[in-house]
Design an enzyme around this catalytic site. Structure first.
Site, short mmCIF file in Angstrom:
data_model
loop_
_atom_site.label_atom_id
_atom_site.label_comp_id
_atom_site.label_asym_id
_atom_site.label_seq_id
_atom_site.Cartn_x
_atom_site.Cartn_y
_atom_site.Cartn_z
N CYS A 82 0.73 -0.61 0.18
CA CYS A 82 0.50 0.47 -0.39
C CYS A 82 0.55 0.86 -0.12
CB CYS A 82 -0.84 -0.09 1.46
SG CYS A 82 0.32 0.41 2.75
N GLN A 83 2.33 1.42 -0.16
CA GLN A 83 3.11 2.64 0.32
C GLN A 83 3.01 3.23 -1.02
OE1 GLN A 83 3.71 -0.93 0.43
NE2 GLN A 83 5.36 -0.26 2.11
#
Length: 482
Positions: A82-83
């Protein structure tokens, strides 16, 4: 009843820990990062979980499916990286940061389509819901037959002793389902780590892992008021020059946790007080790696490979899903499964009828075509043969006829559903092209053996097209084999 689950993008095992705590049997997991995979194996190898330590794009769902044997897959869980959607990465930007990992949500979809689990669960950062490809993925999952719901929650409402916002998506082939609601039981920092011994009095190497600072920084930590103090409480000479400028945010850095509140979000910088509010409430140090893991709700005995750098340990702990939160979500899904599989709810005939619809070898389009063929009088089909060079979805060995029921996206159909994701278009073009080449080779190999082949596309399978679909199937079945 014990339900089967698979964990994609497993990290060091937060989701898997929650699934086991909820009573599931975790059959397999996928994780590419070697450090996280070390931790995962240390805790789950003895439980019989098969870990694929490789790029998920190279993992064949059919190989994973074989681990299930004839049993259904009850839950497919996953947390794609999810960065690119995180608040920090998107700060002062309108959209998600361009990151090659953003597209991995389609790998989750690929596994769903191949395995057709009875239920699905995906967790991620809230900003994912704004992402165009996420919305397209949800639409695709609905077309596969899943009833989908998703919402944003704060895990502090689920007995997790930290503020942490998450997006939770759940879906089911059995009927509508919603993410579990929080129990609103607040677990504090004191509840989580208040009984931990001093690191120097502990024989736990992970509890002895925390940073040591220069004399100046150590004095700054000492002067920070206990139980929730921050850098704003320091004498002027101990405020860093970069923090004296007007409009500087990040007020949590070099701040202490408060005993009777929840922690700030445990991130990959949780063992560095310059990255957030990670100082111990009263001891003049940063929290230890063990305390960070316990604030994430990992069991105190959870194994982390201590041969790794401190930053690597912090990253895997910060990136993990809180096990207790995952447990509550998984229990919620299990309650719906109980409504189908518990013997005192449905009789055997009704349960068998339901299972025919959700068997892990079947997809919704395949079931529709098979039902249609039966209605037309062609019920003597088979689903596989070890004598063929490939695996058509439906075969009539005596007639040497094979039918492929293809998803438009994964097999490169030229319709609207075959639209490629906007991100990394070249990657998807190459991937789908390989599928198309393989499809052509499969058809050529079958025809060389004297078989006739028909492809039914997902976009053709709709009520308004039923008559044309019947005509197409009838023409194929009556066609004489060469």
């Amino acid at each position: 009843m014990v339900y089967n689950a698979i964990d994609l993008f497993a990290g060091c095992g937060g989701m898997t820990e929650g699934l086991f705590a909820a009573g599931y049997r975790v059959v397999a997991a996928v994780e590419i990062d070697h450090n996280a995979a070390q931790a995962y194996r240390a805790n789950n190898e003895q439980r019989g979980v098969v870990l694929y330590e490789e790029d998920i794009r190279q993992v064949d769902p059919n190989a994973v499916k074989q681990l299930l044997g004839d049993e259904p897959l009850h839950l497919l869980a996953g947390c794609p990286p999810c960065q690119g959607f995180s608040t920090m990465r998107r700060k002062n930007k309108r959209g998600s940061k361009r990151d090659s990992r953003n597209r991995l949500i389609w790998e989750y979809v690929r596994f769903v389509e191949s395995l057709m689990p009875i239920t699905i669960m995906l967790e991620n950062v809230p900003a994912l819901a704004e992402y165009t490809e996420f919305k397209r993925a949800v639409t695709y999952l609905k077309r596969l037959g899943y009833l989908i719901n998703y919402t944003n929650v704060n895990v502090a409402r689920y007995s997790v002793p930290q503020r942490r916002k998450r997006l939770v998506l759940v879906g089911s082939l059995l009927g509508a389902i919603e993410p579990a609601k929080g129990n609103n039981h607040i677990t504090t920092v004191r509840d989580a780590i208040g009984n931990m011994p001093l690191p120097q009095d502990s024989n736990d190497p992970l509890h002895q892992m925390f940073p040591h600072h220069t004399v100046h920084i150590q004095e700054q930590i000492r002067l920070t008021p206990h139980d929730g103090g921050s850098r704003l409480d320091l004498p002027e000479e101990y405020i860093l020059p970069c923090h004296r400028k007007e409009g500087v945010g990040f007020k949590d850095v070099y701040g202490r946790l408060a005993w009777d509140k929840v922690s700030s979000t445990i991130t990959g910088g949780c063992l560095n007080p310059s990255k957030g509010r990670f100082l111990h409430p009263e001891q003049d140090r940063c929290i230890s790696a063990r305390e960070a893991a316990m604030l994430q709700t990992f069991p105190r005995e959870y194994i982390f490979p201590i041969n790794l750098p401190r930053s690597a340990i912090a990253l895997m702990i910060g990136n993990a899903l809180p096990p207790i939160f995952c447990k509550i979500q998984a229990q919620n899904i299990a309650e719906q499964l109980d409504g189908i599989f518990m013997a005192d709810v449905f009789d055997e005939k009704k349960r068998s009828e339901i299972m025919r619809k959700v068997k892990n070898k079947n997809t919704t389009p395949e079931l529709i075509i098979r039902k249609l063929l039966c209605e037309m009088g062609y019920s003597h089909y088979r689903l596989q043969s070890r004598h063929l060079p490939c695996r058509p979805d439906i075969i009539y060995p005596g007639m040497k006829k094979a039918i492929f029921v293809n998803g438009c996206f994964w097999h490169g159909h030229g319709c609207r559903r075959g639209h490629l994701p906007e991100t990394n278009h070249n990657y998807w073009d190459e991937k789908i092209h390989r599928n198309m080449v393989r499809d052509q080779e499969n058809q050529a190999n079958l025809e060389a053996l004297g078989w006739t082949v028909l492809t039914i596309w997902q976009c053709e399978i709709k009520i308004s097209n039923k008559n044309r679909l019947v005509d197409k199937l009838k023409h194929f079945m009556e066609q004489q084999t060469m």
